[in-house]
Write an enzyme that holds these catalytic residues in place. Structure first.
Site, PDB file in Angstrom:
ATOM      1  N   ASP A  90       0.793  -1.206   0.080  1.00 21.35           N
ATOM      2  CA  ASP A  90      -0.171  -0.079  -0.027  1.00 21.35           C
ATOM      3  C   ASP A  90       0.811   1.274  -0.102  1.00 21.35           C
ATOM      4  O   ASP A  90       1.959   1.277   0.734  1.00 21.35           O
ATOM      5  CB  ASP A  90      -0.941  -0.057   1.109  1.00 21.35           C
ATOM      6  CG  ASP A  90      -2.059   0.896   0.992  1.00 21.35           C
ATOM      7  OD1 ASP A  90      -3.277   0.592   0.962  1.00 21.35           O
ATOM      8  OD2 ASP A  90      -1.979   2.313   1.215  1.00 21.35           O
ATOM      9  N   THR A 130     -12.737   2.615  -6.084  1.00 20.03           N
ATOM     10  CA  THR A 130     -13.040   3.288  -7.595  1.00 20.03           C
ATOM     11  C   THR A 130     -14.143   4.142  -6.981  1.00 20.03           C
ATOM     12  O   THR A 130     -15.358   3.764  -7.154  1.00 20.03           O
ATOM     13  CB  THR A 130     -13.611   2.205  -8.603  1.00 20.03           C
ATOM     14  OG1 THR A 130     -14.337   1.310  -7.907  1.00 20.03           O
ATOM     15  CG2 THR A 130     -12.282   1.386  -9.042  1.00 20.03           C
ATOM     16  N   CYS A 152     -19.655   1.356  -2.156  1.00 16.98           N
ATOM     17  CA  CYS A 152     -20.247   0.591  -3.334  1.00 16.98           C
ATOM     18  C   CYS A 152     -21.777   0.864  -3.780  1.00 16.98           C
ATOM     19  O   CYS A 152     -21.921   1.162  -4.783  1.00 16.98           O
ATOM     20  CB  CYS A 152     -20.391  -0.965  -2.847  1.00 16.98           C
ATOM     21  SG  CYS A 152     -18.717  -1.677  -2.332  1.00 16.98           S
TER      22      CYS A 152
END
Length: 438
Positions: free
Chosen positions: A40, A90, A265
């Protein structure tokens, strides 16, 4: 000996790119079976993991202390692995168009450290075509390698539910896909190492991408329907929960509940699907209608609070309001894309500066993203109104005596908004309370 066998035998490693609420639990699960490099860019997060601290609360500090994941912020370590899983967020931009910056950035970093014979699997939620049309060209450009010749790709949409201790990576059927049959077989076998209930082999990468994006779009539409019903029933002076409990006695009634739809989401994925549809000349009707309803729920809650303040003869401007809960869901520290901020901002339009309390949230993240400093439960007193916005376990323990202590003693009627319906409604249908829930 194939790649699967080499990984199982410890001769090759698996890497996880992106160690957030989704990536970290995946890395930890695989590390019980094979060698894993956990990468990360956030060096502070990596140091926490190395110190045995789980900032996500997804697996807990003890599991992090004992995991064999090789946590690193050094991209060069990715060269040690041959099977790569990309699990970065995203999000969407302010205009609701897809923000592919994280997945493009991850592809760039991975491409710079990709070696021949590797397989790259994306887990990030995207619209159909992103993996092959956007990510692959970046991987090829940065690595100088050719997809299908020097490396292969696959897609396996994440289905981890942050904060959910029942539906985990191991207990949710995993959709897998690959660019060809050989890749699909390897991807499936790798995931079968950790997914106890097995995998579903999608016929193509685009099918797998589409399956993921419609899962949350379907849920979003159903919740939007419940939210619209809530608005209608309030005008009829009917309790929505009571209606849903009655309707839920039928075997085929879908038991969705009204609420704020945030997170990474459900509140985001529909926009990825409609964006691609509009590129192709189709303008969504049902999906975007549901999105509009859900995006406006914070405003609706704030307006309902104001109406109840007026009903209680309490001046709206400068009213003392406490919001209990700020995360996008219960018992999860994540405040990104929380819809509670919509309530906060809308109340600001009425001259109200709410006090926010959330013992479960990442306080540093909330301060950085929203400029909000959390207050303690002990500071909730002399309030004009209280909003229970998130169903954290800490709030489920609140009894009437404790809630009474939140309010100014001079108020004849206490305004209480229970967005998730965590309290016993009948207990607050009294002369001294104005109780409201979705």
């Amino acid at each position: 000996m194939g790649l699967y066998e080499k990984i199982v035998n410890g001769e090759e490693k698996l890497s996880l790119v992106g160690l957030g609420y989704v990536g970290m639990p995946i890395a930890v699960a695989f590390a019980k079976k094979i060698n894993v490099v956990g990468f990360d860019l956030n060096e502070k997060k990596i140091e926490l993991y190395k110190s045995g601290i789980d900032p996500t609360n997804e697996v807990g500090d003890e599991v992090i202390r004992n995991t064999k994941v090789d946590f690193t912020a050094d991209p060069a370590k990715l060269r040690e692995a041959k099977f790569h899983i990309v699990a970065v967020p995203t999000p969407v931009n302010d205009d609701h168009t897809p923000d592919l910056t994280p997945v493009e950035g991850a592809s760039r970093i991975l491409g710079q450290n990709l070696t021949k014979g590797s397989i790259v699997v994306f887990e990030s939620t995207v619209y159909p075509g992103v993996t092959e049309d956007i990510c692959v060209p970046i991987l090829e450009k940065e690595s100088g390698l050719k997809c299908g010749v020097d490396f292969k790709i696959g897609y396996s949409p994440e289905r981890i539910n942050p904060g959910d201790k029942v539906h985990r990576l191991e207990t949710i059927t995993k959709i897998v896909s690959g660019m060809d049959e050989e890749t699909l077989d390897i991807v499936a076998r790798i995931y079968e190492l950790v997914v106890e209930v097995g995998v579903y082999r999608a016929e193509s990468i685009k099918v797998a991408e589409a399956a993921k994006v419609i899962e949350n779009s379907q849920r979003d539409i159903n919740i939007a329907f419940m939210n619209e019903l809530s608005m209608i029933f309030h005008k009829m002076d009917i309790d929505t929960r009571a209606v849903l409990d009655a309707a839920g006695t039928k075997w085929n009634f879908l038991k969705f509940m009204p609420g704020l739809v945030g997170g990474h989401c459900i509140g985001v994925d529909p926009y990825y699907l409609t964006y691609k549809a509009e590129e192709l000349g189709y303008h969504s009707q049902i999906i975007l209608s549901g999105r509009r309803i859900n995006d406006d729920m914070g405003k609706y809650v704030a307006e309902s609070l104001v109406k109840n303040l007026i009903k209680a003869d309490i001046p709206v401007k400068h009213a003392r309001v406490a919001i209990l809960g700020f995360t996008f869901k219960e018992n999860c520290p994540d405040t990104r894309n929380t819809k509670v901020i919509d309530i906060y901002k809308e109340l600001g339009e009425y001259g109200i500066s709410p006090m926010v309390v959330d013992p479960a949230a990442d306080a540093e993240e909330a301060k950085r993203l929203y400029g909000i400093t959390f207050r303690s439960m002990e500071e909730v007193k002399d309030m004009d109104a209280v909003i229970i916005a998130v169903a954290h376990d800490d709030f489920l323990k609140l009894d009437r005596e404790r809630i009474n202590s939140f309010y100014a003693a001079s108020h004849k009627r206490k305004v209480l908004l229970d967005i998730k319906g965590v309290l016993n409604r009948k207990e607050y249908l009294t002369e001294d309370y104005l109780y409201w829930r979705l």
